[in-house]
Design a protein around this motif. Structure first.
Motif, PDB file in Angstrom:
ATOM      1  N   ALA A 116       0.897  -1.076   0.056  1.00  0.00           N
ATOM      2  CA  ALA A 116       0.119  -0.179  -0.077  1.00  0.00           C
ATOM      3  C   ALA A 116       0.864   1.230  -0.073  1.00  0.00           C
ATOM      4  N   ILE A 117       2.213   1.253   0.733  1.00  0.00           N
ATOM      5  CA  ILE A 117       2.909   2.502   0.862  1.00  0.00           C
ATOM      6  C   ILE A 117       3.471   2.662  -0.325  1.00  0.00           C
ATOM      7  N   MET A 130      -6.467   3.015 -12.002  1.00  0.00           N
ATOM      8  CA  MET A 130      -5.506   2.116 -12.413  1.00  0.00           C
ATOM      9  C   MET A 130      -4.987   1.208 -11.243  1.00  0.00           C
ATOM     10  N   ASN A 131      -4.970   1.538  -9.895  1.00  0.00           N
ATOM     11  CA  ASN A 131      -4.428   0.845  -8.892  1.00  0.00           C
ATOM     12  C   ASN A 131      -5.376  -0.225  -8.773  1.00  0.00           C
ATOM     13  N   LEU A 132      -6.755   0.057  -8.893  1.00  0.00           N
ATOM     14  CA  LEU A 132      -7.691  -0.992  -8.814  1.00  0.00           C
ATOM     15  C   LEU A 132      -7.709  -2.188  -9.971  1.00  0.00           C
ATOM     16  N   PHE A 133      -7.673  -1.337 -10.948  1.00  0.00           N
ATOM     17  CA  PHE A 133      -7.405  -2.314 -12.233  1.00  0.00           C
ATOM     18  C   PHE A 133      -6.224  -3.133 -12.115  1.00  0.00           C
ATOM     19  N   ALA A 134      -4.987  -2.672 -12.016  1.00  0.00           N
ATOM     20  CA  ALA A 134      -3.801  -3.316 -11.751  1.00  0.00           C
ATOM     21  C   ALA A 134      -3.837  -4.661 -10.714  1.00  0.00           C
ATOM     22  N   TYR A 135      -4.409  -4.345  -9.675  1.00  0.00           N
ATOM     23  CA  TYR A 135      -4.588  -5.327  -8.748  1.00  0.00           C
ATOM     24  C   TYR A 135      -5.302  -6.700  -9.141  1.00  0.00           C
ATOM     25  N   PHE A 159       9.782 -15.835 -14.370  1.00  0.00           N
ATOM     26  CA  PHE A 159       9.223 -14.903 -13.383  1.00  0.00           C
ATOM     27  C   PHE A 159       8.015 -15.406 -12.655  1.00  0.00           C
ATOM     28  N   ALA A 160       7.509 -14.837 -11.704  1.00  0.00           N
ATOM     29  CA  ALA A 160       6.348 -15.541 -10.983  1.00  0.00           C
ATOM     30  C   ALA A 160       5.398 -13.989 -10.991  1.00  0.00           C
ATOM     31  N   THR A 161       4.227 -14.419 -11.082  1.00  0.00           N
ATOM     32  CA  THR A 161       3.218 -13.182 -10.965  1.00  0.00           C
ATOM     33  C   THR A 161       1.869 -13.463 -10.232  1.00  0.00           C
ATOM     34  N   GLY A 162       1.107 -12.481 -10.044  1.00  0.00           N
ATOM     35  CA  GLY A 162      -0.024 -13.135  -9.239  1.00  0.00           C
ATOM     36  C   GLY A 162      -0.409 -12.211  -7.937  1.00  0.00           C
ATOM     37  N   ARG A 163      -1.672 -11.829  -7.736  1.00  0.00           N
ATOM     38  CA  ARG A 163      -2.054 -10.898  -6.504  1.00  0.00           C
ATOM     39  C   ARG A 163      -1.858 -11.496  -5.171  1.00  0.00           C
ATOM     40  N   ASN A 164      -1.853 -13.159  -5.336  1.00  0.00           N
ATOM     41  CA  ASN A 164      -1.884 -14.077  -3.935  1.00  0.00           C
ATOM     42  C   ASN A 164      -1.803 -15.262  -4.413  1.00  0.00           C
ATOM     43  N   PRO A 165      -1.299 -16.129  -3.422  1.00  0.00           N
ATOM     44  CA  PRO A 165      -0.994 -17.623  -3.800  1.00  0.00           C
ATOM     45  C   PRO A 165      -2.001 -18.368  -4.454  1.00  0.00           C
ATOM     46  N   GLU A 166      -3.222 -17.876  -4.328  1.00  0.00           N
ATOM     47  CA  GLU A 166      -4.559 -18.509  -4.907  1.00  0.00           C
ATOM     48  C   GLU A 166      -4.575 -18.179  -6.523  1.00  0.00           C
ATOM     49  N   ASN A 167      -4.033 -17.143  -6.846  1.00  0.00           N
ATOM     50  CA  ASN A 167      -4.129 -16.509  -8.020  1.00  0.00           C
ATOM     51  C   ASN A 167      -2.762 -16.303  -8.667  1.00  0.00           C
ATOM     52  N   VAL A 191       1.992  -5.002  -9.989  1.00  0.00           N
ATOM     53  CA  VAL A 191       1.428  -3.925 -10.093  1.00  0.00           C
ATOM     54  C   VAL A 191       2.204  -2.634 -10.195  1.00  0.00           C
ATOM     55  N   THR A 192       3.320  -2.632  -9.532  1.00  0.00           N
ATOM     56  CA  THR A 192       4.248  -1.439  -9.935  1.00  0.00           C
ATOM     57  C   THR A 192       4.719  -1.553 -11.274  1.00  0.00           C
ATOM     58  N   ALA A 193       4.906  -2.645 -11.693  1.00  0.00           N
ATOM     59  CA  ALA A 193       5.447  -2.742 -12.950  1.00  0.00           C
ATOM     60  C   ALA A 193       4.251  -1.969 -14.018  1.00  0.00           C
TER      61      ALA A 193
END
Length: 310
Positions: A7-8, A40-45, A98-106, A145-147
């Motif tokens: 979040a920071i 964009m933050n919401l969309f990127a998440y 590389f690995a990607t995803g918002r959490n281990p389930e996704n 998200v930062t990318a």
């Protein structure tokens, strides 16, 4: 990586986005940029992982289309106590992953065809275990998200440069000076993103990945091979999108790019040294060059075999 730190960083990226909007069109531009950045933050998440995978032309595979790779990821995910991630292959001659995803389930793990041609089975397991460690520590949300946001910041700066950033009627409080600042902010934004993923996280993923595979020297050997090949083989998608370079296990950018000054990847020799020390602590006394060739390993594969993919 904690959600608080995520979040920071997102707040910092949003502030930078708003700053460019201010330079472009004063307070109105700042407000518009804030609204755009929030969206964009919401969309990127929710979508940044899909965007990154699409950016690199990754194709999803399963146990029928890539049985050995899929089985390896599944076995390592079980060892790491993680849900099975999606598995992707990128048609790219440079060995990397590389690995990607918002959490281990996704989550998703992506490897290049160059990687599968360069390393053997044990070394590939070491690389995949490293990426699963990023998933386990939730580093992947911050990285993807930062990318996405860094790419948007660069595009906004370029838009301001070519569409009236220096004219007198655009409410730009700094005029041409503001345009010049935008030009410099774009590469700095990419550098900020790359530095946001600390070297400590890469070291931690190395350590955790080595524990997942049970063989630190698998990863040490893979890092040496990948690093050497990455210096010779360009990754054109990464060169066009340097803000995503921090996603990879080894810096995919050529040494000629200034972006490498901001690389978050630790020196490979230092990573190998730490993995070698960990191997000694775990009772694995082979050298990195022999780690994958001797029988009787204690990781998921009791007798690794040298495997190549075409």
């Amino acid at each position: 990586m904690s959600y608080f730190r995520t979040a920071i960083l997102l707040a910092a990226m949003t502030a930078l986005f708003m700053g460019i909007g201010y330079l472009f069109a004063g307070q109105t531009g700042m407000i518009v940029a804030f609204l755009v950045a929030s969206g964009m933050n919401l969309f990127a998440y929710w979508n940044s992982d899909k965007m990154v995978l699409r950016m690199y032309g990754a194709r999803e595979v399963d146990e029928r289309s890539a049985p050995e790779l899929y089985a390896m990821v599944r076995q390592l995910a079980q060892a790491a106590d993680l849900p099975m991630p999606r598995v992707y292959i990128m048609e790219n001659p440079q060995p990397n992953a590389f690995a990607t995803g918002r959490n281990p389930e996704n989550a998703a793990v992506a490897v290049t065809t160059g990687l599968m041609r360069t390393v053997d089975e044990g070394e590939l397991a070491g690389v995949i275990a490293h990426e699963l460690a990023h998933i386990k520590h939730r580093d992947t949300l911050l990285m993807t998200v930062t990318a996405t946001l860094a790419g948007a910041i660069s595009m906004l700066a370029n838009f301001a440069m070519f569409f009236g950033g220096g004219s007198r009627d655009n409410n730009n409080p700094l005029g041409f000076v503001g345009v010049l600042l935008m030009v410099f902010l774009a590469p700095l934004a990419a550098g900020l993103v790359q530095m946001a993923i600390s070297r400590t996280r890469e070291y931690e993923a190395d350590r955790e990945g080595a524990e997942i595979s049970g063989r630190p020297l698998w990863l040490a050997s893979a890092l040496q091979k990948i690093s050497g090949a990455a210096e010779r083989i360009p990754n054109m998608e990464a060169e066009r999108n340097p803000a995503s370079a921090h996603l990879f296990i080894v810096n995919p950018l050529s040494g000629a790019r200034m972006d490498n000054l901001f690389s978050t990847h630790p020196n490979v020799e230092n990573r190998v040294a730490r993995l070698t020390e960990l191997a000694h602590q775990m009772g694995e006394l082979d050298t990195p060059s022999r780690a994958h060739s001797e029988p009787g390993h204690s990781g998921p594969w009791s007798s690794p075999r040298a495997t190549r993919w075409d």
